[in-house]
Design a protein around this motif. Structure first.
Motif, short mmCIF file in Angstrom:
data_model
loop_
_atom_site.label_atom_id
_atom_site.label_comp_id
_atom_site.label_asym_id
_atom_site.label_seq_id
_atom_site.Cartn_x
_atom_site.Cartn_y
_atom_site.Cartn_z
N LYS A 28 32.02 34.37 60.03
CA LYS A 28 30.83 35.16 60.35
C LYS A 28 31.00 35.80 61.73
CE LYS A 28 27.70 31.78 58.37
NZ LYS A 28 26.53 30.95 58.70
N PRO A 29 30.67 37.06 61.85
CA PRO A 29 30.72 37.67 63.18
C PRO A 29 29.58 37.13 64.05
CG PRO A 29 29.85 39.22 61.58
CD PRO A 29 30.26 37.99 60.82
N THR A 30 29.84 37.01 65.33
CA THR A 30 28.80 36.57 66.27
C THR A 30 28.00 37.79 66.69
OG1 THR A 30 30.27 34.85 67.06
CG2 THR A 30 28.39 35.38 68.45
N PRO A 31 26.67 37.77 66.46
CA PRO A 31 25.87 38.95 66.81
C PRO A 31 25.76 39.13 68.33
CG PRO A 31 24.46 37.16 66.00
CD PRO A 31 25.88 36.69 65.89
N VAL A 32 26.09 40.34 68.79
CA VAL A 32 26.00 40.65 70.21
C VAL A 32 25.19 41.92 70.44
CG1 VAL A 32 28.17 39.52 70.89
CG2 VAL A 32 28.19 41.91 70.22
N THR A 33 24.60 41.99 71.61
CA THR A 33 23.92 43.20 72.05
C THR A 33 24.81 43.87 73.09
OG1 THR A 33 21.75 42.22 71.68
CG2 THR A 33 21.84 44.12 73.16
N ILE A 34 25.21 45.10 72.83
CA ILE A 34 26.04 45.83 73.76
C ILE A 34 25.14 46.51 74.79
CG2 ILE A 34 27.69 47.72 74.02
CD1 ILE A 34 28.61 47.01 71.12
N VAL A 35 25.41 46.24 76.05
CA VAL A 35 24.58 46.77 77.13
C VAL A 35 25.21 47.98 77.78
CG1 VAL A 35 23.51 46.20 79.35
CG2 VAL A 35 23.63 44.48 77.54
N HIS A 36 26.54 47.92 77.98
CA HIS A 36 27.18 49.03 78.67
C HIS A 36 28.57 49.29 78.09
CE1 HIS A 36 29.00 51.30 82.02
NE2 HIS A 36 27.78 51.76 82.16
N VAL A 37 28.87 50.57 77.91
CA VAL A 37 30.18 50.99 77.39
C VAL A 37 30.74 52.05 78.33
CG1 VAL A 37 31.43 52.00 75.45
CG2 VAL A 37 29.43 50.57 75.02
N ASP A 38 32.01 51.87 78.71
CA ASP A 38 32.70 52.89 79.52
C ASP A 38 33.55 53.74 78.58
OD1 ASP A 38 31.72 52.13 81.96
OD2 ASP A 38 33.44 50.86 82.46
N TYR A 39 33.57 55.03 78.84
CA TYR A 39 34.36 55.97 78.05
C TYR A 39 35.39 56.65 78.96
CZ TYR A 39 30.69 55.45 74.56
OH TYR A 39 29.81 54.93 73.64
N PRO A 40 36.49 55.96 79.30
CA PRO A 40 37.49 56.59 80.17
C PRO A 40 38.08 57.85 79.53
CG PRO A 40 38.29 54.48 79.35
CD PRO A 40 36.88 54.64 78.88
N ARG A 41 38.20 57.83 78.22
CA ARG A 41 38.57 59.02 77.45
C ARG A 41 37.99 58.86 76.05
NH1 ARG A 41 43.11 55.88 77.91
NH2 ARG A 41 44.19 55.50 75.95
N ARG A 42 37.93 59.92 75.34
CA ARG A 42 37.24 59.96 74.05
C ARG A 42 37.71 58.88 73.07
NH1 ARG A 42 34.33 64.29 72.52
NH2 ARG A 42 33.53 64.18 70.46
N SER A 43 38.99 58.61 73.04
CA SER A 43 39.53 57.68 72.05
C SER A 43 39.58 56.23 72.54
CB SER A 43 40.94 58.11 71.66
OG SER A 43 41.79 58.04 72.79
N ALA A 44 39.04 55.95 73.72
CA ALA A 44 39.19 54.60 74.28
C ALA A 44 37.89 54.07 74.85
CB ALA A 44 40.28 54.61 75.35
N ALA A 45 36.89 53.89 74.01
CA ALA A 45 35.64 53.29 74.47
C ALA A 45 35.89 51.82 74.79
CB ALA A 45 34.58 53.42 73.40
N LYS A 46 35.29 51.37 75.90
CA LYS A 46 35.50 49.98 76.32
C LYS A 46 34.14 49.35 76.62
CE LYS A 46 37.76 47.32 79.96
NZ LYS A 46 38.52 47.41 81.19
N ILE A 47 33.84 48.26 75.91
CA ILE A 47 32.59 47.53 76.16
C ILE A 47 32.77 46.74 77.45
CG2 ILE A 47 31.04 45.73 75.32
CD1 ILE A 47 31.94 46.55 72.45
N THR A 48 31.91 46.99 78.42
CA THR A 48 32.04 46.31 79.71
C THR A 48 30.94 45.28 79.94
OG1 THR A 48 30.81 48.09 80.78
CG2 THR A 48 33.22 48.24 80.82
#
Length: 192
Positions: free
Chosen positions: A52-72
């Motif tokens: 089972k996946p663990t449910p998370v709330t994403i608060v902030h995402v960095d987009y250094p470039r279009r193809s590389a979103a990073k959850i911070t």
């Protein structure tokens, strides 16, 4: 270095070299072996059981470039129930898997009250629920029916479950190359 039949070479891990398992990696070997077993069950059309996946709330995402979103920054939404669920021979399956480094006991702080309530509810509603506990230093993996685990947890003043309790109330899970944690063999013994 190990050479496998498929030509892949593997190097010993830090844990294999030092004999130490980091807190962050604890439980990953058991989880990996259960996932291999579940993949075998699925590919052989024996059962459909997934982590089972663990449910998370994403608060902030960095987009250094279009193809590389990073959850911070992210937080757990709520405590998860158990690790795995699925269906086998028309029955709902639900279980928790725990690694344990202690030789003589299993600390009860490793399994949470909301997980105990969840396992108890699955049993009351006719599902098959259990806990898989691996005693790492003993190289033993036990299947414990949820009703026995729930009964022990709710009736004890102890902070741990003695190893001997697992020998009396649990069932050693067989292992093979293709099914490193063949827990459905135990399910077959108990339910079918």
């Amino acid at each position: 270095m190990i050479n496998y039949p498929n030509g892949r070479k593997t190097c010993p891990t830090v844990e294999q070299k030092t004999g130490k398992i980091s807190a962050g990696g604890r439980g990953m070997e058991l989880e990996k072996e259960i996932n291999i077993t579940n993949k075998f069950y699925l590919n052989s059309d024996i059962a459909v059981i997934h982590k089972k996946p663990t449910p998370v709330t994403i608060v902030h995402v960095d987009y250094p470039r279009r193809s590389a979103a990073k959850i911070t920054e992210a937080y757990f939404k709520l405590p998860s129930t158990t690790d795995y669920n699925g269906i086998y021979r028309g029955r709902y399956i639900d279980f928790e898997a725990k690694d344990n480094m202690i030789v003589t006991a299993f600390p009860l702080k490793s399994i949470h009250e909301h997980q105990i309530r969840h396992l108890d509810a699955i049993v009351r509603h006719g599902g098959i629920a259990f806990v898989i506990v691996r005693f790492i230093k003993r190289s033993e993996t036990y299947y414990v029916p949820a009703d026995k685990m729930v009964r022990f947890v709710r009736s004890t003043e102890r902070s741990s479950i003695p190893y001997d309790w697992f020998k009396e109330n649990g069932i050693l899970i067989p292992s093979s190359y293709t099914k490193p944690v063949d827990y459905l063999k135990v399910v077959d013994q108990l339910y079918f």
